[in-house]
Structures are given as C-alpha cells and as structure tokens.
Design a protein around this motif. Structure first.
Motif, mmCIF file in Angstrom:
data_model
loop_
_atom_site.group_PDB
_atom_site.id
_atom_site.type_symbol
_atom_site.label_atom_id
_atom_site.label_comp_id
_atom_site.label_asym_id
_atom_site.label_seq_id
_atom_site.Cartn_x
_atom_site.Cartn_y
_atom_site.Cartn_z
ATOM 1 N N ASP A 227 3.697 -9.826 4.152
ATOM 2 C CA ASP A 227 3.232 -10.638 5.275
ATOM 3 C C ASP A 227 4.392 -11.208 6.066
ATOM 4 N N LYS A 228 5.509 -11.350 5.371
ATOM 5 C CA LYS A 228 6.682 -11.910 6.032
ATOM 6 C C LYS A 228 7.423 -10.818 6.782
ATOM 7 N N PHE A 229 8.148 -11.199 7.824
ATOM 8 C CA PHE A 229 9.022 -10.228 8.476
ATOM 9 C C PHE A 229 10.262 -10.921 8.989
ATOM 10 N N PRO A 230 11.460 -10.486 8.734
ATOM 11 C CA PRO A 230 11.740 -9.342 7.852
ATOM 12 C C PRO A 230 11.729 -9.754 6.389
ATOM 13 N N ASP A 231 11.311 -8.848 5.525
ATOM 14 C CA ASP A 231 11.276 -9.135 4.093
ATOM 15 C C ASP A 231 12.077 -8.070 3.366
ATOM 16 N N PHE A 232 13.229 -8.493 2.817
ATOM 17 C CA PHE A 232 14.101 -7.504 2.186
ATOM 18 C C PHE A 232 13.935 -7.447 0.669
ATOM 19 N N ARG A 233 12.957 -8.164 0.151
ATOM 20 C CA ARG A 233 12.765 -8.119 -1.300
ATOM 21 C C ARG A 233 12.363 -6.710 -1.730
ATOM 22 N N LEU A 234 12.845 -6.325 -2.932
ATOM 23 C CA LEU A 234 12.569 -4.964 -3.393
ATOM 24 C C LEU A 234 11.206 -4.850 -4.056
ATOM 25 N N SER A 235 10.606 -6.001 -4.357
ATOM 26 C CA SER A 235 9.383 -5.957 -5.145
ATOM 27 C C SER A 235 8.123 -5.949 -4.289
ATOM 28 N N VAL A 236 8.293 -6.076 -2.946
ATOM 29 C CA VAL A 236 7.100 -6.103 -2.100
ATOM 30 C C VAL A 236 6.717 -4.687 -1.675
ATOM 31 N N PRO A 237 5.454 -4.461 -1.340
ATOM 32 C CA PRO A 237 5.041 -3.143 -0.870
ATOM 33 C C PRO A 237 5.789 -2.779 0.405
ATOM 34 N N GLY A 238 6.066 -1.504 0.590
ATOM 35 C CA GLY A 238 6.882 -1.104 1.735
ATOM 36 C C GLY A 238 6.328 0.085 2.466
ATOM 37 N N GLU A 239 5.254 -0.130 3.227
ATOM 38 C CA GLU A 239 4.708 0.973 4.008
ATOM 39 C C GLU A 239 5.702 1.392 5.086
ATOM 40 N N THR A 240 5.954 2.682 5.212
ATOM 41 C CA THR A 240 6.890 3.181 6.223
ATOM 42 C C THR A 240 6.122 3.722 7.425
ATOM 43 N N LEU A 241 6.881 4.126 8.444
ATOM 44 C CA LEU A 241 6.273 4.679 9.653
ATOM 45 C C LEU A 241 5.379 5.867 9.344
ATOM 46 N N SER A 242 5.915 6.806 8.529
ATOM 47 C CA SER A 242 5.154 8.024 8.280
ATOM 48 C C SER A 242 3.873 7.706 7.506
ATOM 49 N N VAL A 243 3.986 6.802 6.554
ATOM 50 C CA VAL A 243 2.793 6.424 5.783
ATOM 51 C C VAL A 243 1.783 5.714 6.685
ATOM 52 N N HIS A 244 2.308 4.854 7.558
ATOM 53 C CA HIS A 244 1.457 4.120 8.486
ATOM 54 C C HIS A 244 0.682 5.095 9.367
ATOM 55 N N LEU A 245 1.411 6.084 9.879
ATOM 56 C CA LEU A 245 0.805 7.102 10.739
ATOM 57 C C LEU A 245 -0.354 7.783 10.011
ATOM 58 N N TRP A 246 -0.113 8.136 8.767
ATOM 59 C CA TRP A 246 -1.156 8.807 7.987
ATOM 60 C C TRP A 246 -2.304 7.849 7.695
ATOM 61 N N TYR A 247 -1.925 6.623 7.319
ATOM 62 C CA TYR A 247 -2.943 5.689 6.847
ATOM 63 C C TYR A 247 -3.898 5.269 7.965
ATOM 64 N N VAL A 248 -3.345 4.973 9.150
ATOM 65 C CA VAL A 248 -4.249 4.526 10.222
ATOM 66 C C VAL A 248 -5.193 5.648 10.652
ATOM 67 N N THR A 249 -4.715 6.897 10.587
ATOM 68 C CA THR A 249 -5.607 7.978 11.002
ATOM 69 C C THR A 249 -6.662 8.282 9.952
ATOM 70 N N SER A 250 -6.318 8.155 8.670
ATOM 71 C CA SER A 250 -7.298 8.547 7.661
ATOM 72 C C SER A 250 -8.160 7.374 7.222
ATOM 73 N N ASP A 251 -7.663 6.152 7.435
ATOM 74 C CA ASP A 251 -8.433 4.985 7.002
ATOM 75 C C ASP A 251 -9.556 4.662 7.983
ATOM 76 N N GLY A 252 -9.199 4.629 9.254
ATOM 77 C CA GLY A 252 -10.234 4.527 10.277
ATOM 78 C C GLY A 252 -10.845 3.157 10.486
ATOM 79 N N THR A 253 -10.206 2.066 10.037
ATOM 80 C CA THR A 253 -10.757 0.744 10.303
ATOM 81 C C THR A 253 -10.242 0.156 11.613
#
Lengths: 291, 342, 260
Positions: A227-253
């Motif tokens: 939720d924070k930005f920028p967040d450099f912690r290694l333990s937080v989830p890290g969605e990348t551009l490519s994953v985002h691209l895939w996720y928004v198209t297949s999730d559809g919300t």
C-alpha cells in the motif's frame, strides 16, 4: 551413348525466380509483423501515457489507476535478481571457460546450463513456489520473486561469460602467463577486462528477459503491491508491470482494464526498445575493438 | 603481480670497452606472495561451487516437482484428500477436478497440437529466412533482419498475449466467425510461431553461414540456379543443425505459458466441445475451439487450488511432465549434434 | 606441346579484349586481351596475388555468387559476350565447368556427386543417369577405382580421388570449357601426375584453362602459357616459346626462379 541436351530448363529458372521472391516475401513478412506489432501496441497505449498514469497507485475496482509501484517493482526485481545471479553466473562461466578443461565434465556442465536455460519459466515458477514461497515461508514477496527470477538469469549469464572468455585471444592469455602471472591474476587482469563488454551485453539482454517475465512472478512475487509507495522492503508482495498487464486483463474487475493494459504494454515496449538500443551500442563497441 | 620486490638495482654502465649487457647486482625476487597463491588455489573451488550450484538447481527442481507430483499418487504427509491412480491421471481425458477426475490427456494433446501447429508455421519460414539472411539478402537487409529478430525475441510474452487478445482475436472473429469466439489453437499457434521464429532463424542462419563456401561454388559452377544450390546442396548439408534449430524452437513453444493462456480460451473440456460443434467445418472447429494446454492449465488453476489437495498435486505432476518433455528435447539436440560430426 | 613451326588450326574459343575487373572498389585486373583456342590447354602462371585465379573465375562468373564485382571490356565465347551477350550466368556455368583449388565434393555418395549436374537439368531416367555417371567417371580415370562403391560417401575418398571426382562431376554436364584453378595444389606428387595425364587426354575434346603456380606443370600440360604480374598480362605465347625464348625480361626472370 547419346548426350542429353543440357539446356537449363525454364522450369528451373522459373523456380529460382519464384523462390527468390518467396524468400524476400518471408523476410519482409517478419519485418511487417514486427512493425504492425510494435505499432499497434504503441498506438493503443499512447493515449494512456501521461504523468498521472506513470506516478499514481493502481486501483482495484475503480477506473483511473496508475502503475507507479509496478514500474518500480519491475526495475527493483530485475536489479535484485541480477545481483543474485551475477556472481554465480559469472563464476560458473569462468570455471567452464578456464578450469573445466575440454573433457566429459565440461560437456556435462554445458548440458546442465543448456537444460536450465531451456527450463520453461512456469516450471521455475513451480519450483520457486515450493521452495521460497512455501518452504522458506517468504510467501508472495519481492524476495521470493527475485530469488526465482535469478534462476532464469543464471544460465544466460553463465553462457555469455563462457563465450566471452573463450573469445579472448589466446596470445593475450599466454603473454600474461609468460610473465609469470598466476591463473587468477590472468583471469582478473587480462581475460575478464577483455570479456567485460561481452558479458555486459549478456547482462543487458538478461535484464530485458527478466523485465518481461511474468509466469515466474505471478506465482512468487504475487499479483498485489504494497500500500505504501515507494516500498523497498523485500517481504512485501511485488507485482511487476508484466504481471499487472496479465492480471488486469484476466481478472476483469477494473472498468478501464483494457486502457490500463494498453498503457502498460506500451511502457514495456518502450523500455525494451531502450534496452535494445543499449545492446546495439555495446555490440558496436565490441566490434570496434576487434577490428 | 602486486608483489614485485623493489630490489632491481642495475650496475652503472661500464666504459664502452667492456660493454655487454648491464648486469644485475642483486637478483630481484619476483615471487608470488603466499596470499596470492592461496587465492589462486582457492578460487578454483569457489568457481566450482558456482558451477555445481547450477547443476544442483536442475536436481533440485526435479526433486521438488517429483515429490509434489508423487503426492498425487502416493499418500503422503500433507495430503488432504484421496490420491489418484496413475491410470486416472495419465491415460484419461476426463478432467473434472471438482468431481475427482484428473485425466490430463486433454492438456498433453493440447500442448502438442498448439506447438505442432506453431512449428508447422515457424519451421519452414524460419529456415527460409535463415537461408535468406545467410545467402541471398544484401548487407543492409541482413542487418535489418537481425535487428527484427532481436526485437521479436525480446518482446515479453504478456505483450504478445495482449496483442493477440486486442488485435488478432477481434480480427479473426470479424472475418470468419461472426459470433463464435475465435480463441483456440489457431491464434495461439500463430502467436507462438512468431515467438519461436527468432530462435529458429538465428540458428538456421548460423548453420548456413558455417557451411564451407566451396559447396555453394561447386554446385553453382555446374550450372545450378541459386535456388537449386540452396535446395539440393545447402539445405541437405545443414540438415542436422536445422533440425536442432526446430527442436529448440519446439522446446520454447512447449514451455511458453502466458501468451498462450491469454488467447487459447482455457477450456479443459475442449475435446468434448469440438465433438459437439457440428455447425462448423472440421478445420475451423479445430482452430477456433477454446482449448487448454499443460502450461495454460497451470497458470489458470494453480492459484485456485489448496496445497496438499490432489488437484494441486496433479498440477505439479503436470509441471514435472512438462519439464521432462523439455529435457528430452534438449537430449535430442545432443543426438543431432553428434550425428553432424559423424 | 605445339610446335612453333606448325600454324594453329583450332579456332578461337574464348577471346578477351581490353578487359578490366573490380572487386568492390578495388581494381584487380588491368586491360587484359588474349585468345584461347579450342581443344588446347592454356596455362596461366604468375606469382600469388597476380590476379590469375580472379581472371579464371571471370569465365564462369562464379565471383558473382558471393561478392560485388564489376567487369568492363569484352569476353567472348564463340563470338558472344559472356557478360552482356544475353547469356544467362547459369547457362554459362553449364558450358564452362570448373575445378577448384581444394576438392569440394558434396557430402553425399560418389554416384550422387556425379549425377548432381545432370539432375539439375532434369535428367531423371535411371539408365541415362547411370550411363552419364559411368562415362564421366571413365573420362576422369576414376571408374575402375570406384565402380564397386558408387554408393559410398565421397568425403571418405583420398584427396586425389576427390579431385578427380570433382573433375568427373564437372564433365558429367558436358562442358565446352573446363577451368582449373590450381587443381593440384592440395595433392601429393602421385595424385598430381594422374591429374596431369588426365588434362592431357581431356584437351582432345575440351578447351582447358588452367591456373597454376607450378611452372613445370604449365610446361608439361599446356600448349599456350600466359604470364601475369600485378593484374596485368606480361606475355602470352606458345608454351614452347615462353619456356625457351620469352620476349620479356620479366618472364624470363620469373621462369628461371629469379623472383616470384
């Protein structure tokens, strides 16, 4: 025996001319495919590319989200995975080029590197999911993603390191040994500096591949951001551009999923064009030296 | 050589009468320090460790996938439901995990159908493009083609996927199948073909460029046309390496997940669906029925299954199968390589 | 070898007039003119880099396979310009065969190597092919050595056999001219003498142009000899005269081994 009449048959000549045209056609088709491809992606994404899109947080249900954390995560994950992969990849490459000899051991190592390089990324994803996400208990996080992504980088770096070191002129190596240098000194002071540009080219190519990778990261870095930005912690989830691209198209919300996807794709293509330019410059540097 | 001892003092040059090489008064001690020697020896092991790590990774991947995959068939700690039999998984087309049916044949068949189709497009065009670059194209076109291939190989699979989704699928839908979804093997294979063509082209180009020029000259000196020389001499001579190129391309296609997942339609029941769709010609039915492959099913269902369930374990078994197929292909290229040297 | 006292009876097969040749931007051959008579062997000698191989390859335009070249002047075969006379280079190469410096058999069987040419021109009939292959192999004095192993790979033969196979391969399409580019430079003395004998027999029915750096070879096999130096022709005459009473001082120096 009567000699047959060896006239070049019109059929052979016709075939020659036809196939010449076919060869050009095939080649130009690929050029066309690339142009249409890049053109379409950039055209679709161009209207979305603005400062707001690049610098704001993504939204999960409403329109108007940005890709700031995804952009950062992409670069961050590529950087960490390279830092993890470089020493191992370069080390293994040096070993194979300079220490492993020419025998069975080398052939076996090469087979392994090749196999690892050909491992489908979804298989690496499964492995990363078992080892890092579940067994190490890191769950979907930047570090799970970076460690698994490093597995993708290692074989590529190993191969370019080995190839670049083998391209070092033998005379240079022998000159160094001839002065009484140890093997380590020869590698560090003569071979590696000479091979550095080649290795760097490989690293940039690797970075490009890691930047575009998605299958691995869906299952290790996750499809959320902090939720924070920028967040450099290694333990937080890290969605990348490519994953985002895939996720928004297949999730559809998202109501504006297709615009977000188009913009994201355009950003990725632009980053890759820049990387490609960088590789070309490095390549030219290498060729200038060898000439 | 950081440790040269600074003991090199030279004799003052003598008078010309006794000229000769200037002599060293004290022999310099050009010796490596102990640390230097130790480092030299130690490095070897550090580097070996890196290499063994790479080797170990393959073992590790196989081990973990095998353990999780085996849990689908053998009762193990952590299993949450009844295991399946080998037969039910590998020899059945019935995939209905909710109901305890785990036949993965539709995915295996889907994988081979889509990659075979992709190779059917990519292999001939890739080899022709290779011949073109190596033997026919003028220098500027050669450079251009190299750059085109570099860019095609660098485009991420999700971007290929989004292109298929937003450009090709609507196009095909409008052109042929007004109402039916255009997703399926056809579009997936076309996209896969573009993704693997750079691999085939670059290896094919290398293969043709490494042939001795004397072969080409020899056949043209007999009156071959350009194409006769390519078709009758160069392609046969390069055949083992061309086959290797195609096998490696196939390997890439088999492992590709995201791009295919985005356009194939993800229907595990595709065999059934294809049988039911009687209103289309068989070819269109085959090309445009939403289907699924090993990789797309993994992407699709892995996030939705609980660890320890047989469903989840079967997915890992599918991953293992995928890896074994890739490894077999790599070994096949080795065989081809040996054939070339024989 | 032709006797200088007897006038030439054979017609001119190849006539070169004021020919210049460029490799890309670099001019290699300067203002060459010569007549090559049918059914004679013409040798071209000169130090390496003098352009003799380049000149030879102009007769079947094989340069054009791999490089950018430019030719000016006339090169006539039977009175027709081979560069501009409407002759297709593919037709030209059928009529002007070539044997290369290093034997270059195709990686297939002995039979298929010889049958390769005829097949290019659409000969499919097995019996005709068999005849053509046997005929060509006999002409190349190879038949007796290989008749029992025609199906064996050509790459397994000795260097001398490979070169004779390449000659047979060239002969199988019945060329009118045979170009030989230092055909013995990669061979041992015994294989060399076999090829030389072969050249002697072949010139009864063919025009032969041979490039060689071996002057004894030129003296042994050729009727005419041309001496090249730095892309120019210094002198051309009957071999007999070139080797006994050359007109140019430079030719004499080269032949007697004073330079080269």
């Amino acid at each position: 025996m009567d000699t047959p009449d060896f006239k070049v048959r019109t059929r052979a000549k016709l075939a020659d001319r036809t196939m010449h045209a076919v060869l050009w056609l095939v080649a130009l088709t690929f050029v066309g495919v690339l142009l249409v491809f890049v053109g379409a992606i950039l055209k679709q994404g161009w209207p979305e590319l603005n400062l707001h899109f690049l610098t704001s947080m993504p939204k999960t249900l409403d329109a108007g989200g940005g890709i700031a954390p995804e952009l950062l995560n992409s670069l961050y994950l590529v950087a960490i995975s390279l830092i993890l992969a470089l020493p191992i990849g370069v080390g293994a490459g040096i070993y194979m080029a300079e220490y492993a000899g020419q025998g069975r051991a080398l052939r076996f190592f090469r087979l392994c590197v090749e196999t690892l390089a050909a491992t489908p990324s979804i298989v690496l994803a499964l492995f990363g999911m078992i080892l890092f996400v579940q067994m190490m208990g890191w769950s979907f996080s930047i570090r799970s993603g970076a460690f698994t992504l490093a597995l993708l980088n290692v074989p590529v770096i190993t191969r370019v390191t080995e190839e670049s070191l083998r391209a070092v002129p033998r005379e240079l190596i022998e000159a160094s040994y001839g002065l009484g240098a140890t093997k380590l000194q020869t590698i560090l002071k003569v071979a590696l500096p000479y091979a550095a540009t080649g290795i760097l080219t490989g690293v940039v190519l690797t970075a490009g591949r890691a930047f575009g990778e998605s299958a691995i990261l869906v299952f290790t870095a996750g499809t959320n951001t902090s939720d924070k930005f920028p967040d450099f912690r290694l333990s937080v989830p890290g969605e990348t551009l490519s994953v985002h691209l895939w996720y928004v198209t297949s999730d559809g919300t998202l109501p504006d999923a297709s615009q977000i996807a188009a913009g994201t794709a355009a950003v990725m293509i632009l980053v890759l064009l820049v990387l490609n330019l960088l590789v070309r410059l490095l390549d030219r540097a290498i060729r200038r030296r060898t000439r | 050589m950081d440790d040269l001892l600074p003991a090199t003092t030279l004799d003052a040059p003598g008078p010309p009468a006794q000229a000769g090489p200037a002599r060293l008064r004290t022999a310099p001690l050009f010796r490596h320090s102990r640390l230097n020697r130790l480092a030299d020896r130690g490095t070897r092991f550090v580097l070996l460790a890196c290499t063994l790590l790479v080797v170990g990774l393959i073992g590790g991947i196989l081990y973990f996938l095998a353990i999780r995959g085996a849990a689908a068939f053998i009762p193990m700690a952590g299993n949450t439901d009844k295991v399946a039999t080998f037969r039910q998984v590998f020899l059945s087309t019935n995939w209905d995990p909710g109901d305890g049916h785990f036949g993965i044949l539709p995915f295996v068949a889907g994988t081979f159908a889509v990659t075979g189709l992709a190779l059917l497009i990519a292999a001939p065009t890739g080899v022709l493009a290779g011949v073109f670059i190596a033997k026919v194209a003028p220098p500027w076109m050669r450079t251009l083609m190299r750059q085109v291939m570099d860019l095609l190989v660098g485009i991420p699979s999700v971007v290929y996927g989004i292109f298929g989704l937003t450009v090709i699928l609507p196009l095909v839908g409008h052109a042929w199948l007004a109402d039916a979804p255009a997703a399926g093997f056809g579009v997936s294979a076309a996209i896969l073909a573009v993704m693997i063509v750079p691999t085939i082209v670059s290896l094919a180009t290398d293969a043709f460029e490494s042939l001795p020029a004397s072969l080409d000259e020899g056949s043209q000196a007999l009156g071959s046309t350009r194409w006769q020389s390519i078709w009758r001499v160069l392609i046969p001579a390069a055949r083992p390496r061309l086959l290797t190129a195609c096998v490696l391309g196939l390997g890439r296609a088999i492992g590709e997940a995201m791009a295919v997942q985005m356009v194939i339609g993800n229907n595990p029941q595709w065999i059934l669906l294809m049988r039911q769709a009687t209103d289309q010609t068989p070819v269109l039915r085959f090309l445009f029925t939403p289907a699924a492959t090993l990789t797309t099913e993994l992407v699709q269902e892995l996030p939705n299954t609980a660890a320890g369930s047989t469903w989840n374990n079967v997915l890992f078994a599918m991953g293992l199968l995928l890896y074994l197929i890739t490894m077999l292909l790599i070994l096949a290229t080795r065989r081809l390589g040996r054939q070339e040297h024989a | 070898m032709l006797n200088p006292q007897i006038p030439e009876t054979k017609p001119v097969k190849l006539a070169v007039r004021g020919m210049n040749f460029w490799y890309g931007e670099k001019k290699i051959l300067h203002d060459l003119s010569m007549d090559i008579h049918a059914e004679r062997a013409t040798a071209i000698i000169g130090p390496s880099g003098c352009g003799k191989s380049t000149f030879l390859k102009c007769f079947n335009r094989i340069h054009e396979v791999s490089s950018q070249v430019r030719v000016t002047g006339d090169m006539l075969m039977d009175g027709v310009d081979i560069n501009r006379g409407g002759i297709d280079q593919v037709d030209l190469r059928r009529r002007v065969g070539m044997v290369f410096q290093k034997p270059n058999p195709f990686p297939r069987s002995i039979y298929e190597n010889v049958a390769f040419g005829p097949r290019l021109f659409g000969v499919r009939d097995r019996a005709t092919l068999d005849d053509l292959v046997e005929d060509a192999l006999r002409k190349a004095a190879l038949w007796d050595e290989v008749k029992d192993r025609l199906k064996d790979s050509a790459t397994g033969m000795s260097g001398g056999q490979q070169q004779r196979l390449c000659i047979a391969r060239a002969l199988a399409v019945h060329p009118e001219v045979l170009l030989m580019d230092e055909p013995c430079s990669a061979l041992d003395p015994i294989a060399t003498s076999k090829i030389e004998e072969l050249i002697f027999e072949l010139k009864d029915s063919l025009t032969i142009v041979i490039v060689t750096h071996n002057m004894q070879q030129a003296a042994r096999v050729s009727d005419y000899t041309a001496f090249f130096w730095l892309g120019k022709m210094v002198e051309m005459d009957l071999t007999e005269r070139i080797f006994t009473t050359p007109r140019e001082r430079m030719t004499e120096d080269y032949i007697t081994g004073r330079f080269g």
